[in-house]
Motif scaffolding. Sequence first.
Motif, PDB file in Angstrom:
ATOM      1  N   GLY A  25      39.088  27.363  44.744  1.00  0.00           N
ATOM      2  CA  GLY A  25      39.135  28.437  46.144  1.00  0.00           C
ATOM      3  C   GLY A  25      40.365  28.198  46.848  1.00  0.00           C
ATOM      4  O   GLY A  25      41.360  28.050  46.294  1.00  0.00           O
ATOM      5  N   GLY A  26      40.059  28.280  48.138  1.00  0.00           N
ATOM      6  CA  GLY A  26      41.173  28.506  49.430  1.00  0.00           C
ATOM      7  C   GLY A  26      42.429  27.437  49.101  1.00  0.00           C
ATOM      8  O   GLY A  26      43.645  27.802  49.132  1.00  0.00           O
ATOM      9  N   ILE A  29      44.314  28.616  46.202  1.00  0.00           N
ATOM     10  CA  ILE A  29      45.173  29.822  46.373  1.00  0.00           C
ATOM     11  C   ILE A  29      46.346  29.527  47.163  1.00  0.00           C
ATOM     12  O   ILE A  29      47.401  30.174  46.995  1.00  0.00           O
ATOM     13  CB  ILE A  29      44.161  30.677  47.095  1.00  0.00           C
ATOM     14  CG1 ILE A  29      42.918  31.137  46.609  1.00  0.00           C
ATOM     15  CG2 ILE A  29      44.738  32.076  47.593  1.00  0.00           C
ATOM     16  CD1 ILE A  29      43.165  31.795  45.001  1.00  0.00           C
ATOM     17  N   TRP A 290      49.076  39.745  47.108  1.00  0.00           N
ATOM     18  CA  TRP A 290      47.701  40.124  47.543  1.00  0.00           C
ATOM     19  C   TRP A 290      47.763  41.722  48.076  1.00  0.00           C
ATOM     20  O   TRP A 290      46.555  42.030  48.556  1.00  0.00           O
ATOM     21  CB  TRP A 290      47.376  39.147  48.547  1.00  0.00           C
ATOM     22  CG  TRP A 290      46.910  37.916  48.005  1.00  0.00           C
ATOM     23  CD1 TRP A 290      47.974  36.812  48.192  1.00  0.00           C
ATOM     24  CD2 TRP A 290      45.978  37.367  46.986  1.00  0.00           C
ATOM     25  NE1 TRP A 290      47.422  35.449  47.470  1.00  0.00           N
ATOM     26  CE2 TRP A 290      46.382  35.930  46.661  1.00  0.00           C
ATOM     27  CE3 TRP A 290      45.027  37.960  46.483  1.00  0.00           C
ATOM     28  CZ2 TRP A 290      45.432  35.444  46.035  1.00  0.00           C
ATOM     29  CZ3 TRP A 290      44.198  37.304  45.665  1.00  0.00           C
ATOM     30  CH2 TRP A 290      44.312  35.998  45.378  1.00  0.00           C
ATOM     31  N   ARG A 340      33.063  34.300  50.601  1.00  0.00           N
ATOM     32  CA  ARG A 340      33.394  32.784  51.111  1.00  0.00           C
ATOM     33  C   ARG A 340      32.757  31.839  50.076  1.00  0.00           C
ATOM     34  O   ARG A 340      31.624  32.088  49.370  1.00  0.00           O
ATOM     35  CB  ARG A 340      32.709  32.581  52.482  1.00  0.00           C
ATOM     36  CG  ARG A 340      33.016  33.545  53.579  1.00  0.00           C
ATOM     37  CD  ARG A 340      34.308  33.116  54.078  1.00  0.00           C
ATOM     38  NE  ARG A 340      34.841  34.368  54.533  1.00  0.00           N
ATOM     39  CZ  ARG A 340      36.272  34.327  55.037  1.00  0.00           C
ATOM     40  NH1 ARG A 340      36.868  33.099  55.003  1.00  0.00           N
ATOM     41  NH2 ARG A 340      36.804  35.453  55.514  1.00  0.00           N
ATOM     42  N   TYR A 406      33.138  34.748  42.053  1.00  0.00           N
ATOM     43  CA  TYR A 406      34.101  34.978  43.098  1.00  0.00           C
ATOM     44  C   TYR A 406      35.535  34.188  42.542  1.00  0.00           C
ATOM     45  O   TYR A 406      35.591  33.257  41.980  1.00  0.00           O
ATOM     46  CB  TYR A 406      33.888  34.441  44.320  1.00  0.00           C
ATOM     47  CG  TYR A 406      34.896  34.687  45.185  1.00  0.00           C
ATOM     48  CD1 TYR A 406      35.653  35.853  45.623  1.00  0.00           C
ATOM     49  CD2 TYR A 406      35.019  33.687  46.230  1.00  0.00           C
ATOM     50  CE1 TYR A 406      36.644  36.121  46.547  1.00  0.00           C
ATOM     51  CE2 TYR A 406      36.027  34.206  47.365  1.00  0.00           C
ATOM     52  CZ  TYR A 406      36.947  35.114  47.265  1.00  0.00           C
ATOM     53  OH  TYR A 406      37.972  35.436  48.545  1.00  0.00           O
ATOM     54  N   ASN A 407      36.385  35.272  42.120  1.00  0.00           N
ATOM     55  CA  ASN A 407      37.628  34.719  41.588  1.00  0.00           C
ATOM     56  C   ASN A 407      38.873  35.532  42.150  1.00  0.00           C
ATOM     57  O   ASN A 407      38.763  36.444  43.061  1.00  0.00           O
ATOM     58  CB  ASN A 407      37.779  34.703  40.143  1.00  0.00           C
ATOM     59  CG  ASN A 407      37.266  36.224  39.700  1.00  0.00           C
ATOM     60  OD1 ASN A 407      37.803  37.132  40.214  1.00  0.00           O
ATOM     61  ND2 ASN A 407      36.907  36.035  38.568  1.00  0.00           N
ATOM     62  N   MET A 408      40.014  35.464  41.812  1.00  0.00           N
ATOM     63  CA  MET A 408      41.278  35.924  42.242  1.00  0.00           C
ATOM     64  C   MET A 408      41.225  37.433  42.116  1.00  0.00           C
ATOM     65  O   MET A 408      41.646  38.203  42.730  1.00  0.00           O
ATOM     66  CB  MET A 408      42.588  35.498  41.672  1.00  0.00           C
ATOM     67  CG  MET A 408      42.912  34.215  42.051  1.00  0.00           C
ATOM     68  SD  MET A 408      44.387  33.499  41.361  1.00  0.00           S
ATOM     69  CE  MET A 408      45.889  34.303  42.176  1.00  0.00           C
ATOM     70  N   GLY A 411      38.732  38.643  44.753  1.00  0.00           N
ATOM     71  CA  GLY A 411      39.262  38.510  45.939  1.00  0.00           C
ATOM     72  C   GLY A 411      40.306  39.623  46.072  1.00  0.00           C
ATOM     73  O   GLY A 411      40.425  40.098  47.400  1.00  0.00           O
ATOM     74  N   GLY A 433      41.649  30.237  56.360  1.00  0.00           N
ATOM     75  CA  GLY A 433      41.207  31.432  56.152  1.00  0.00           C
ATOM     76  C   GLY A 433      42.176  32.473  55.584  1.00  0.00           C
ATOM     77  O   GLY A 433      42.436  33.251  56.528  1.00  0.00           O
ATOM     78  N   THR A 434      42.396  32.180  54.467  1.00  0.00           N
ATOM     79  CA  THR A 434      43.615  33.364  54.085  1.00  0.00           C
ATOM     80  C   THR A 434      43.170  34.545  53.378  1.00  0.00           C
ATOM     81  O   THR A 434      43.834  35.604  53.424  1.00  0.00           O
ATOM     82  CB  THR A 434      44.501  32.531  52.788  1.00  0.00           C
ATOM     83  OG1 THR A 434      43.752  32.272  51.776  1.00  0.00           O
ATOM     84  CG2 THR A 434      45.292  31.507  53.364  1.00  0.00           C
ATOM     85  N   SER A 435      41.901  34.581  53.186  1.00  0.00           N
ATOM     86  CA  SER A 435      41.359  35.925  52.782  1.00  0.00           C
ATOM     87  C   SER A 435      41.439  37.014  54.015  1.00  0.00           C
ATOM     88  O   SER A 435      41.625  38.082  53.755  1.00  0.00           O
ATOM     89  CB  SER A 435      39.905  35.772  52.177  1.00  0.00           C
ATOM     90  OG  SER A 435      39.001  35.199  53.286  1.00  0.00           O
ATOM     91  N   GLY A 436      41.156  36.613  55.132  1.00  0.00           N
ATOM     92  CA  GLY A 436      41.307  37.518  56.303  1.00  0.00           C
ATOM     93  C   GLY A 436      42.860  37.824  56.505  1.00  0.00           C
ATOM     94  O   GLY A 436      43.096  39.260  56.730  1.00  0.00           O
ATOM     95  N   LYS A 438      44.825  38.403  53.767  1.00  0.00           N
ATOM     96  CA  LYS A 438      44.880  39.708  52.871  1.00  0.00           C
ATOM     97  C   LYS A 438      44.513  40.726  53.253  1.00  0.00           C
ATOM     98  O   LYS A 438      45.104  41.909  53.090  1.00  0.00           O
ATOM     99  CB  LYS A 438      44.109  39.035  51.623  1.00  0.00           C
ATOM    100  CG  LYS A 438      44.655  37.753  50.864  1.00  0.00           C
ATOM    101  CD  LYS A 438      43.537  37.373  49.844  1.00  0.00           C
ATOM    102  CE  LYS A 438      43.869  35.861  49.461  1.00  0.00           C
ATOM    103  NZ  LYS A 438      42.842  35.148  48.888  1.00  0.00           N
TER     104      LYS A 438
HETATM  105  C1  LIG Z   1      42.094  34.198  49.147  1.00  0.00           C
HETATM  106  C2  LIG Z   1      40.671  33.372  48.206  1.00  0.00           C
HETATM  107  C3  LIG Z   1      40.476  32.290  48.913  1.00  0.00           C
HETATM  108  C4  LIG Z   1      40.605  31.671  50.262  1.00  0.00           C
HETATM  109  O1  LIG Z   1      39.589  32.605  51.025  1.00  0.00           O
HETATM  110  P1  LIG Z   1      39.278  31.755  52.540  1.00  0.00           P
HETATM  111  O2  LIG Z   1      39.630  32.878  53.645  1.00  0.00           O
HETATM  112  O3  LIG Z   1      39.787  30.570  52.967  1.00  0.00           O
HETATM  113  O4  LIG Z   1      37.712  31.917  52.404  1.00  0.00           O
HETATM  114  C5  LIG Z   1      39.423  31.640  48.028  1.00  0.00           C
HETATM  115  N1  LIG Z   1      39.140  32.253  47.019  1.00  0.00           N
HETATM  116  C6  LIG Z   1      39.632  33.225  46.446  1.00  0.00           C
HETATM  117  C7  LIG Z   1      39.320  33.579  45.110  1.00  0.00           C
HETATM  118  C8  LIG Z   1      40.713  34.056  47.057  1.00  0.00           C
HETATM  119  O5  LIG Z   1      41.286  34.997  46.582  1.00  0.00           O
END
Ligand SMILES: *Cc1c(COP(=O)(O)O)cnc(C)c1O
Length: 541
Positions: A25-26, A29, A290, A340, A406-408, A411, A433-436, A438
Amino acid sequence: MMDSPRVAYFCMEYGLDPRFHLYAGGLGILAGDHLKGAHDLGLPLVGIGIKWKQGYGRQLIAPDGQPMDGFRNYDYDAFLDDTGVEVTVQIKGADVRCKLWKTEAFRNAPLYLLDTDLPGNPEAWTTGRLYGGTGEDRVAQEIVLGVGGVRALRALGIEVDVYHFNEGHALLAAFELIREKREAGMSLYEAAQGTRQEVVFTTHTPVPQGNESHPIDRFFYLGADMGLTREQLEGIGGSPFNMTVGALRLSRMANGVAQLHGETANRMWAEVDDRADIRAITNGIHRPTWVDKAMLDAAADEEAELWAPHQANKRRLIDFIAERTGTRLDEGKLLIGFARRAVAYKRANLIFSDPERIGPLLESGRLQLVFSGKGHPLDDHGKELVAEIVGKARQYPNSVVFLPDYNMTIGALLTRGSDVWLNNPRRPKEASGTSGMKAAMNGVLNVSILDGWWPEACEDGVNGWQLGDAFTSDDVAEQDAHDREALYDVLLGKVVPTYYDAPEQWQAMMRASIQSTREAFSVERMLREYVEQLYRTPSAS
Ligand SMILES: *Cc1c(COP(=O)(O)O)cnc(C)c1O
């Protein structure tokens, strides 16, 4: 090349590419983006990690809606070079060989991977499953990463000025550095002080239970003590031995991964004496991995439309969802993404908590929700949460979807093709929280609790929305009730009307979202801060 000391970066997991299953996960990443950013900036940095034979479990959903974990052996031959070098570590008194692989296949700084899966090798399974097995298995994996990692650098002749531990998993590298120095004749005190000057540490989880600890006996049983006595171990990490505490005591400088997290971490570890200062370096993301270039270009040109490239991303997501689940969402209707790790405090189910208010929107299809996320393979509660969301997808088959595993790939699709990125953890538990980030750079508007990175970026109603008012309570029921109201207020009062009734304003917000985040939350900005605040010694800067 950026002027920096030479860095060896240690991490259990790396998310470099969807085909390279070395991440959960994060954390992974972030590590993957760190290596790619270091490559782009020409930083003198190498990564140390583990070649996980089966990676992290793949999530499958059984016909009854329950998630299950699937495992298979992966073949990475296409990405890996055999260095021809092996090192040896000791686990439970046996010599265990670690083969060294190398990859630069993903335009990343060199990454060296340790692998115990060799014929006739004792403890060959140690590098089998990422975060798999028992507490003893974990310490064995940490011997490979930490001790094996330092020995790998020596065997490869790579000179290092700074050892960067991304999370406490790498702490045993510091034990090996101490052992080397004692072997060269230093006292324990000198060896520990010298090691401290070489080590920097990034702490992640602000949830106390998320910080790994072990009974001290386990270190002796596995041979992870590296010649330290029980008293010395206790002095470093306490008893039981906490890996984060140990890393804070054996590093010269540490950091949290967002400004708010830096404060939380300092509070959390205030009682630990004689430890490194914890600064804050907010995470960033690797844009080329991303962010859709068409969106970035359109946002940079005031004349350009953002809607067309966004809808193209949304169609890609909708096609993918249709292929995976059989449900075809409507590209003309608001689509909210939520992905998440499946863990209670992230509250994937919060949006469903008042069916009278949310139900009609889901039944009419004015609101569409896409979820994704795995739990830890050994976390039953996480599995229940996933089953609950799968149940909601069955209840609202045309407007709620759960994407398994859930994977890249997922994501990237979700953070490009959703209209809104929802984040509602119990504050302040989100490290960054890096997904936010992206999402924001793709013009996908964040609706988020003021936690993690979001307080640094959010201009409410301008580049996204804040959810609630930073209210925090130790009473979980009170916190949830408060945040539920805040979620419905912003969703029903602001997000839905803006989307349907004020498309020009929505587009202006998309542009603001991209412009306000593209530099500030890039991995280049993050790496410059690591070099200036962590990698350079105070005297050199
Ligand atoms: C970006 C990403 C994450 C990190 O996301 P959070 O905002 O920290 O939840 C985790 N897993 C995958 C597959 C991602 O692409």
